[in-house]
Motif scaffolding. Structure first.
Motif, PDB file in Angstrom:
ATOM      1  N   GLN A   1       0.832  -1.194   0.000  1.00 25.68           N
ATOM      2  CA  GLN A   1       0.000   0.000   0.000  1.00 25.68           C
ATOM      3  C   GLN A   1       0.871   1.250   0.000  1.00 25.68           C
ATOM      4  OE1 GLN A   1      -3.226  -0.044  -0.403  1.00 25.68           O
ATOM      5  NE2 GLN A   1      -3.363  -2.287  -0.300  1.00 25.68           N
ATOM      6  N   GLY A   2       0.226   2.376  -0.136  1.00 24.54           N
ATOM      7  CA  GLY A   2       0.940   3.643  -0.089  1.00 24.54           C
ATOM      8  C   GLY A   2       1.303   4.145  -1.465  1.00 24.54           C
TER       9      GLY A   2
ATOM     10  N   ILE B   1       3.387  -4.087   3.284  1.00 21.98           N
ATOM     11  CA  ILE B   1       4.435  -3.127   2.938  1.00 21.98           C
ATOM     12  C   ILE B   1       3.751  -1.792   2.661  1.00 21.98           C
ATOM     13  CG2 ILE B   1       6.303  -2.553   1.341  1.00 21.98           C
ATOM     14  CD1 ILE B   1       6.496  -5.548   0.698  1.00 21.98           C
ATOM     15  N   VAL B   2       4.233  -0.755   3.337  1.00 23.32           N
ATOM     16  CA  VAL B   2       3.660   0.580   3.151  1.00 23.32           C
ATOM     17  C   VAL B   2       4.775   1.527   2.725  1.00 23.32           C
ATOM     18  CG1 VAL B   2       2.430   2.505   4.217  1.00 23.32           C
ATOM     19  CG2 VAL B   2       1.877   0.156   4.868  1.00 23.32           C
ATOM     20  N   VAL B   3       4.566   2.216   1.615  1.00 18.29           N
ATOM     21  CA  VAL B   3       5.526   3.201   1.121  1.00 18.29           C
ATOM     22  C   VAL B   3       4.937   4.585   1.387  1.00 18.29           C
ATOM     23  CG1 VAL B   3       6.787   4.093  -0.870  1.00 18.29           C
ATOM     24  CG2 VAL B   3       6.404   1.631  -0.638  1.00 18.29           C
ATOM     25  N   PRO B   4       5.491   5.330   2.368  1.00 17.54           N
ATOM     26  CA  PRO B   4       4.961   6.668   2.656  1.00 17.54           C
ATOM     27  C   PRO B   4       5.469   7.695   1.650  1.00 17.54           C
ATOM     28  CG  PRO B   4       6.787   6.185   4.107  1.00 17.54           C
ATOM     29  CD  PRO B   4       6.576   4.942   3.278  1.00 17.54           C
ATOM     30  N   VAL B   5       5.035   8.921   1.829  1.00 19.61           N
ATOM     31  CA  VAL B   5       5.486  10.016   0.983  1.00 19.61           C
ATOM     32  C   VAL B   5       6.880  10.450   1.423  1.00 19.61           C
ATOM     33  CG1 VAL B   5       5.032  12.402   0.273  1.00 19.61           C
ATOM     34  CG2 VAL B   5       3.140  10.791   0.556  1.00 19.61           C
ATOM     35  N   ALA B   6       7.779  10.645   0.452  1.00 17.48           N
ATOM     36  CA  ALA B   6       9.120  11.125   0.780  1.00 17.48           C
ATOM     37  C   ALA B   6       9.019  12.552   1.315  1.00 17.48           C
ATOM     38  CB  ALA B   6      10.007  11.067  -0.455  1.00 17.48           C
TER      39      ALA B   6
END
Length: 892
Positions: A241-242, A312-317
């Protein structure tokens, strides 16, 4: 009531993923039915995994993801209900073939991996897609990382966590040798030597140590003689997600780590972070992963393995900084909050060799736009950067200027360091003048600070003051050679000399012609006494002079005749002034033709070269014609007739007859000389074979009588004559008439190469073409050519055979197109006499052909469409009407 909880569960889960949700019980039932999921099956699976749907408000994020996975799994099970259930290997000590084990993935692998991951792994990256310029993103867009479908594609790392469904291969190659393959069962065990060993949840490294300790009790092997490898990795369900290109649930091989999983999801978006990737474990633990650290050393990331239910979560840089200029890898980088310029410099690969390390410039966004900041000296290393900063490292691009250059007539041409005390004489001593260098004049090309270029003329002779001139940066010294000022040209010698070529000679100088010839290797044997001197100035190519010379006179007085530069001496060959001549021989010789004339050539020479006389040569009538040429007079032809010995034996005076150019030798044939003429008889004669004609006008009848006549089975009507003379081909011959009377017009005179064929008697007649035979006979009787063979009836015509044997003429056939082809090739067609038709007679062996009706033109079809009976009826009706009208008028 529980349907109410399922409704809330669907509502809550779909709110998390932004999907459309059912809002009523009927819609929930319809949704479950659409997905093929029984309500009780869903509740049982949730309870089996410890999820209480009545307490949905306290569900953890990991449980929410697991609920979505349960729904997907139940839906997939319904779709695959007809497939063979998964098979596992029972734990045993049985020796197996390792290759076969590797090549036998379970049904779960074939369905889980190929269906879930296939859409990402097999899709190629669009070559036109813009590659992101944030460091690390391209690894996912360019597929520098891969999604592994099976463990055969990559070796499992030591930190790989084993689970149910994994297949392992145990290899022992010490004093004891063994190899086992096991699949971890649903309880987490394998069975080795009737001992259950629990491996589920252990890392591969820990499992190796445990198996080593266990099996060393039963087998003899050392530390380096034991190995455990993964032959097949189980499939797991995870959720990504993310900020990824394709968020959602994925079924992957457990051999993949977090970053391989991101590849399956298409990688991060343009704003996705790679420095703070979140791995949420099933139990709720959260692990922060840094892809940059993974790139620098993959072994640094020890907790990136994936397990069932992971999220797995990919946040905002949060902090993107660009660096450009004097670094090895200029591009955009994601920084952590506590990282500064030094960290950015490490990520960018460090300074380039020409970077200005004493100054960096930072372009930063402020409230009213952007602001340029200069950071100097000791402030650079720990300088704190902000999101959106653009860092510029300037390069030192100053050109090399502390040098001097020397070129021309020196041994050591090149550039040299200029020092403050370097003089012109010092540079000359370093470069060393070449022999022949001009010392009285040289030039210094000097570039002043304002860019203006000046030239200094200097004298390099020893003791001159110019040698003490101090040199400046970028001075260029040019030293000339004495030859530079010499106007050298060339003269040439060509033609009948041994080594023709060009030779250098100073302008204004000369060389004797005799010496020039010697330079060219002297005269050849074929040299004539005539030459031409060509004089041409390349600066004025339109003018050229020719001088003819006599070499006898030139060589008699060598000192008075000269060549100068730009002259070209051409010596002519004797062959240039001689005409190539020949003699020709024709007639009864084996190799007639033309031969080059040679001085002293005799008749015997030419007869020998032409292969001697042929058998039919008339050696007593050899004719030689000669062309007599006198100055400015018309040519005459003289003829001599000679008798020559056939064997060309020596002593024959006529053989010594001396020939002259263009003589024509003609050898006649003996009158009426000819070889035997051969005729071939084939077929039904008593003595078939080849026969020599015994006279010029021997006929067909005479030859057949010589051959003993025809046999009793001969069919003379079908005889044929084949003539090769003039490519004549087949000649119609009525042999029965020829044998009956010699005066027959078919009793031809025979020629060399003739061939006569006399076939056996044919007792039948053939019928082909547009008949109804196919309605009366099968294909086996008619054959491939639709030909019917019937008995011969003496005196009957073609119509008789067609009506009585072939069923008459078909609808497409025409009576006018009937013809008969006799056995000898003669054709007779049907003749029309008003309404009567005369059909051709049929002989034994004849072939009757019924042709099709001719194709009619459109005009003919139009004429046929007129109904003449109706036209006649209409005309009669009109006439009756007119007569009736006349009668009425008369009565009135």
């Amino acid at each position: 009531m529980r349907l109410y909880y399922i409704l809330l569960l669907f509502l809550f889960v779909n709110m998390i993923y932004g999907q459309n949700v059912p809002v009523t019980q009927s819609e929930v039932r319809a949704e479950l039915q659409r997905r093929g999921i029984a309500e009780q099956d869903l509740l049982d699976e949730l309870n089996a995994r410890g999820i209480d749907i009545q307490d949905f408000e306290n569900l953890t994020p990991a449980q929410i993801v697991e609920i979505e996975q349960i729904v997907n799994e139940l839906e997939a099970q319904r779709a695959n209900s007809a497939d063979t259930p998964n098979q596992t290997l029972e734990g045993s000590d049985e020796m197996i073939n390792k290759e076969e084990f590797l090549e036998a993935p379970t049904q779960r692998d074939a369905e889980g991996m190929n269906e879930e991951v296939k859409r990402v792994v097999e899709n190629k990256v669009d070559s036109t897609e813009k590659i992101p310029n944030i460091y690390g993103h391209a690894f996912f867009k360019n597929r520098d990382l891969s999604v592994f479908e099976t463990s055969t594609e990559v070796k499992a790392p030591e930190n790989y966590i084993l689970g149910a469904g994994d297949k392992i291969v145990i290899s022992i190659f010490g004093i004891s040798r063994a190899e086992f393959a096991h699949e971890i069962d649903s309880d987490g065990y394998i069975v080795v030597n009737n001992r259950r060993i629990f491996l589920k949840g252990l890392t591969l490294g820990a499992a190796k140590r445990k198996l080593y300790e266990t099996l060393s009790r039963f087998y003899r092997f050392g530390e380096g003689e034991f190995d455990v490898s993964i032959s097949y990795s189980r499939t797991i369900n995870i959720n990504i997600q993310g900020e990824v290109m394709n968020p959602g649930g994925y079924t992957l091989s457990a051999i993949n780590n977090v970053f391989n999983g991101l590849v399956a999801a298409g990688g991060p978006t343009e704003i996705g972070s790679l420095r703070d990737v979140l791995l949420i474990k099933k139990g709720g633990a959260i692990i922060n992963l840094d892809f940059y650290s993974y790139l620098q050393n993959p072994n640094n990331i020890t907790d990136s393995s994936l397990e069932q239910g992971d999220v797995i979560v990919v946040p905002v840089a949060r902090k993107i900084v660009q660096i450009r200029g004097g670094v090895r890898r200029p591009m955009r980088y994601e920084l952590k909050e506590n990282e500064n310029f030094s960290d950015l410099l490490v990520l960018a690969g460090g300074y380039t060799s020409n970077a200005n390390r004493q100054l960096i410039q930072v372009s930063r966004s402020v409230e009213n736009g952007r602001r340029l900041l200069d950071i100097r000296g000791q402030q650079i290393a720990g300088y704190e950067l902000q999101d959106g900063d653009v860092v510029t490292i300037r390069k030192v691009e100053n050109e090399l200027d502390n040098y001097v250059e020397i070129k021309g007539a020196v041994i050591n041409v090149g550039e040299y360091e200029r020092t403050d005390d370097l003089l012109l004489g010092d540079l000359i001593n370093i470069a060393i003048l070449q022999p022949g260098a001009r010392k009285d004049v040289a030039f210094i090309r000097r570039t002043e600070d304002n860019g203006r270029i000046i030239y200094l003329k200097v004298n390099l002779q020893e003791g001159q003051s110019d040698l003490q001139i101090p040199l400046q940066n970028r001075d260029a010294v040019t030293v000339f050679s004495e030859s530079t000022f010499n106007d050298n040209q060339q003269f040439q010698v060509s033609g009948a000399v041994r080594n023709p070529g060009s030779f250098n000679l100073a302008l204004g100088q000369s060389i004797t012609i005799a010496d020039a010839i010697e330079l060219a290797g002297g005269l050849r044997r074929d040299a004539s006494t005539v030459g031409i001197i060509h004089t041409k100035d390349p600066l004025n190519p339109k003018l050229k002079h020719y001088t003819r010379i006599d070499l006898n006179d030139i060589l008699a007085d060598e000192s008075t005749n000269f060549l100068t530069a730009l002259d070209s001496l051409e010596i002519f060959s004797e062959s240039l002034f001689s005409e190539r001549s020949s003699v020709n021989i024709s007639g009864a010789v084996n190799n007639p033709g033309e031969f080059q004339y040679g001085v002293g050539m005799t008749l015997a020479d030419v007869l020998t070269m032409s292969g001697g006389f042929m058998l039919g040569a008339a050696t007593n009538h050899v004719e030689i014609s000669r062309l007599v040429i006198e100055n400015n007079e018309p040519t005459k032809t003289l003829v001599a007739n000679l008798t020559i010995n056939r064997d060309l034996e020596e002593g024959d005076e006529n053989l010594a007859f001396e020939l002259m150019p263009y003589d024509e030798i003609m050898v006649r044939f003996v009158p009426d000389f000819e070889l035997q003429k051969i005729v071939t008889l084939e077929g039904e004669v008593r003595f078939p074979g080849e026969y020599s004609l015994i006279k010029d006008n021997e006929t067909v009848r005479e030859l057949i009588i010589r051959a003993g006549g025809i046999t009793s089975e001969a069919f003379p009507t079908g005889a044929k004559l084949f003539r090769t003379e003039n490519n004549t081909g087949v000649v119609v011959i009525k042999l029965d008439d020829v044998l009956e009377m010699g005066s027959s017009r078919f009793n031809f005179k025979l020629r060399d190469g003739d061939r006569i064929e006399i076939p056996k008697s044919k007792e039948f007649v053939s019928i082909v073409g547009a008949t109804n035979a196919s309605k009366l006979y099968n294909k086996e009787i008619l054959g491939g050519q639709n030909q019917l063979n019937v008995p011969y009836h003496k005196g009957k015509d073609a119509r008789f055979y067609i009506e009585n044997y072939a069923g008459g003429i078909s609808d497409s056939g025409s009576p006018n197109e009937i013809y008969v082809e006799d056995a000898n090739g003669e054709i007779t067609r049907t003749k029309n006499y008003l309404i009567y038709k005369n059909y051709p007679d049929v002989e034994m062996g004849s072939k009757i052909v019924v042709g099709n009706k001719p194709v009619k033109t459109q005009e003919e079809k139009d004429r046929e469409d007129v109904d003449w009976s109706r036209v006649l009826a209409d005309s009669v009706g009109q006439a009756v009407s007119i007569l009736s009208l006349i009668l009425l008028i008369e009565r009135i």
